[in-house]
Design an enzyme around this catalytic site. Sequence first.
Site, mmCIF file in Angstrom:
data_model
loop_
_atom_site.group_PDB
_atom_site.id
_atom_site.type_symbol
_atom_site.label_atom_id
_atom_site.label_comp_id
_atom_site.label_asym_id
_atom_site.label_seq_id
_atom_site.Cartn_x
_atom_site.Cartn_y
_atom_site.Cartn_z
ATOM 1 C CB VAL A 81 14.856 -79.772 38.870
ATOM 2 C CG1 VAL A 81 14.604 -78.881 37.660
ATOM 3 C CG2 VAL A 81 14.779 -78.957 40.160
ATOM 4 N N PRO A 82 12.743 -82.178 37.130
ATOM 5 C CG PRO A 82 10.483 -82.399 36.568
ATOM 6 C CD PRO A 82 11.424 -81.642 37.480
ATOM 7 C CB CYS A 83 16.224 -81.902 33.167
ATOM 8 S SG CYS A 83 17.441 -82.988 33.903
ATOM 9 C CG HIS A 84 13.528 -87.437 34.162
ATOM 10 N ND1 HIS A 84 13.648 -86.739 35.358
ATOM 11 C CD2 HIS A 84 12.369 -88.122 34.233
ATOM 12 C CE1 HIS A 84 12.601 -87.010 36.115
ATOM 13 N NE2 HIS A 84 11.806 -87.844 35.458
ATOM 14 N NE ARG A 85 8.600 -85.993 35.445
ATOM 15 C CZ ARG A 85 8.231 -85.563 36.645
ATOM 16 N NH1 ARG A 85 7.787 -84.325 36.798
ATOM 17 N NH2 ARG A 85 8.305 -86.366 37.689
#
Length: 156
Positions: free
Chosen positions: A118-122
């Site tokens: 779940v790409p919260c880094h984006r």
Amino acid sequence: MEIAHIQTPLGIAQIAGNNNGISSISVSDEGTISTTITPVLQAAVAQLNEYFEGKRHSFSFKINPQGTEFQQKVWKALLDIPYGKTRTYLEQSKVLGDVKAIRALASANGKNPLWIVVPCHRVIGTDGSLTGYAGGLWRKKWLLEHENPTNQQSLF
């Protein structure tokens, strides 16, 4: 709950899940690498390794993150940010339909239990800054560069 620890370029990832899906993936600087991976976790381990090898841009194993209804909504919206792309917190709050929810969105991002998948880094600051990341800003920077490497241009 079954747990495995794997080595990644960013530290040791802990993957936890059961037959209902993977419920958490986190990273730390310490831990012992698992010598065997149970069948429940094999797809997640294989796909994470492929991601770090640059061979995978999305994940297809079953996930089962635990959180509030709002957190689930935020995490689902994160899944729509394409590999190699970013969105600002403001853009993400517009996707969720409430521009006033930026702080709540940021809090839910910080509680994301599925590192990388779940790409919260984006999600970045409006000014392009790498704001807030539970795994450390250096890991966020690494992940964004991994997903969108800058090609060195030839002078000749």
